[in-house]
Design a protein around this motif. Structure first.
Motif, short mmCIF file in Angstrom:
data_model
loop_
_atom_site.label_atom_id
_atom_site.label_comp_id
_atom_site.label_asym_id
_atom_site.label_seq_id
_atom_site.Cartn_x
_atom_site.Cartn_y
_atom_site.Cartn_z
N ALA A 79 0.93 -1.07 0.05
CA ALA A 79 0.08 -0.04 0.14
C ALA A 79 1.16 1.27 0.04
O ALA A 79 0.57 2.35 -0.72
CB ALA A 79 -0.83 0.02 1.26
N VAL A 80 2.02 1.47 0.63
CA VAL A 80 2.79 2.31 0.85
C VAL A 80 3.33 2.71 -0.44
O VAL A 80 3.53 3.80 -0.94
CB VAL A 80 3.71 2.40 2.03
N ARG A 81 3.85 1.41 -1.09
CA ARG A 81 4.61 1.71 -2.53
C ARG A 81 3.44 2.43 -3.45
O ARG A 81 3.67 3.17 -4.15
CB ARG A 81 4.88 0.23 -2.93
N ALA A 82 2.26 1.89 -3.28
CA ALA A 82 1.18 2.31 -4.35
C ALA A 82 0.84 3.63 -4.03
O ALA A 82 0.81 4.61 -5.11
CB ALA A 82 -0.16 1.34 -4.29
N VAL A 83 0.87 4.32 -2.85
CA VAL A 83 0.59 5.52 -2.41
C VAL A 83 1.79 6.39 -2.92
O VAL A 83 1.41 7.58 -3.43
CB VAL A 83 0.46 5.90 -1.11
N CYS A 124 -4.20 3.61 -2.01
CA CYS A 124 -4.29 2.45 -1.57
C CYS A 124 -5.80 2.45 -1.26
O CYS A 124 -6.46 3.13 -0.45
CB CYS A 124 -3.47 1.97 -0.60
N LEU A 125 -6.54 1.18 -1.16
CA LEU A 125 -7.87 0.89 -0.87
C LEU A 125 -8.04 -0.15 -0.03
O LEU A 125 -7.63 -1.31 -0.75
CB LEU A 125 -8.68 1.29 -2.00
N SER A 126 -8.67 -0.12 0.98
CA SER A 126 -9.06 -1.39 1.67
C SER A 126 -10.44 -1.82 1.34
O SER A 126 -11.40 -1.04 1.76
CB SER A 126 -8.88 -1.32 3.09
N PRO A 127 -10.90 -2.82 0.45
CA PRO A 127 -12.35 -2.95 0.05
C PRO A 127 -13.35 -2.80 1.21
O PRO A 127 -14.47 -2.20 0.85
CB PRO A 127 -12.16 -4.36 -0.43
N PRO A 128 -13.10 -3.39 2.42
CA PRO A 128 -14.17 -3.09 3.27
C PRO A 128 -14.37 -1.62 3.76
O PRO A 128 -15.50 -1.26 4.10
CB PRO A 128 -13.68 -3.95 4.81
N VAL A 129 -13.49 -0.75 3.62
CA VAL A 129 -13.68 0.43 3.78
C VAL A 129 -14.24 0.99 2.74
O VAL A 129 -14.92 2.04 2.86
CB VAL A 129 -12.03 1.27 4.20
N VAL A 130 -13.93 0.79 1.67
CA VAL A 130 -14.72 1.19 0.25
C VAL A 130 -16.20 0.87 0.15
O VAL A 130 -16.94 1.92 0.08
CB VAL A 130 -13.97 0.80 -0.93
N ASP A 189 -11.27 -2.99 -5.84
CA ASP A 189 -11.24 -4.26 -5.05
C ASP A 189 -9.91 -3.82 -4.39
O ASP A 189 -9.29 -4.93 -3.58
CB ASP A 189 -11.39 -5.36 -5.80
N GLY A 190 -9.28 -2.79 -4.35
CA GLY A 190 -8.02 -2.46 -3.69
C GLY A 190 -6.68 -2.72 -4.47
O GLY A 190 -5.73 -2.63 -4.01
N LEU A 191 -6.78 -3.01 -5.62
CA LEU A 191 -5.43 -3.42 -6.43
C LEU A 191 -4.93 -2.32 -7.02
O LEU A 191 -5.51 -1.31 -7.51
CB LEU A 191 -5.74 -4.22 -7.58
N SER A 192 -3.53 -2.16 -6.95
CA SER A 192 -2.53 -1.01 -7.33
C SER A 192 -2.58 -1.13 -8.79
O SER A 192 -2.95 -2.16 -9.52
CB SER A 192 -1.06 -1.00 -6.73
N ASN A 193 -2.09 -0.19 -9.47
CA ASN A 193 -1.77 -0.26 -11.16
C ASN A 193 -0.92 -1.32 -11.29
O ASN A 193 -1.39 -2.03 -12.45
CB ASN A 193 -1.13 1.07 -11.51
N THR A 194 0.03 -1.79 -10.94
CA THR A 194 0.72 -2.76 -11.05
C THR A 194 0.21 -4.14 -10.70
O THR A 194 0.21 -5.01 -11.68
CB THR A 194 2.16 -2.86 -10.16
#
Length: 212
Positions: free
Chosen positions: A109-113, A119-125, A158-163
């Motif tokens: 998540a830190v890398r993605a940010v 970064c997204l946690s699906p339950p939070v979304v 669903d929380g996936l990063s671009n990579t």
């Protein structure tokens, strides 16, 4: 930079992130010290607890985002604090993570940010989707997306990063970025977090059947 009023939480998150060879924790501090510390160490990413005592997390977020070179800020939260998340979204939060996120996912998540992916946690979304107002007609804009853009949006929500999206769809990260940019434009939203909330609001996530 890790910002949390609890020393144990700060040290725990810092220790996890320091195990990644490409990440460096510049500082760990309480919420009241966050802006002053950020001015000194100028972090690329701030992991910020949504609840801090002396200065609340939303105030810290606003102040961090107002700096001349603002960092990307991801909010650390528990599901019982989702009342604050809609406001954080409007203030430019780059993502939301549950405090019980696994070490591996925290590092990812830190890398993605840091790359601007957020970064997204699906339950939070999903919780956000019930709290954040959606503009009239926003749902119908999903129909304007191409089939591939719908695939990208569902994975993004669903929380996936671009990579990770690129690996899943067997396309380059550059191609994913182009799709995300097109999605944001067509949906009329400012960032991928808002796009994810809109997708979840319409039952459009990779873990759920798309519905238009």
């Amino acid at each position: 930079m890790v910002v949390d009023d609890e020393e144990l939480v700060r040290s725990g998150i810092s220790a996890i992130l320091d195990t990644a060879p490409d990440l460096t924790v510049m500082a760990a501090c309480r919420g009241a010290e966050a802006v002053r510390t950020a001015r000194v160490v100028r972090p690329d990413v701030v992991m910020l607890d949504v609840r801090t005592a002396e200065v609340d997390g939303l105030t810290v977020l606003r102040q961090l985002r107002s700096l001349p070179t603002p960092p990307h800020v991801a909010m650390l939260t528990a599901l019982d604090t989702d009342v604050y998340l809609g406001e954080a979204l409007g203030m430019g939060a780059a993502g939301f993570l549950l405090k019980d996120t696994s070490p591996r996912d925290l590092i990812s998540a830190v890398r993605a940010v840091g790359t601007g992916s957020g970064c997204l946690s699906p339950p939070v979304v999903r919780r956000l989707s019930h709290r954040v107002p959606v503009a009239i007609g926003a749902g119908s804009r999903l129909a304007a997306l191409s089939e591939r853009e719908r695939e990208v949006l569902a994975l993004l929500a669903d929380g996936l990063s671009n990579t990770e999206i690129g690996s899943h769809l067997y396309v380059s990260v550059t191609t994913v970025k182009d799709h995300v940019s097109s999605i944001l434009s067509k949906l009329g939203v400012g960032n991928r977090v808002q796009a994810a909330v809109l997708a979840a609001r319409n039952g459009f996530m990779a873990t759920q059947p798309p519905s238009l």
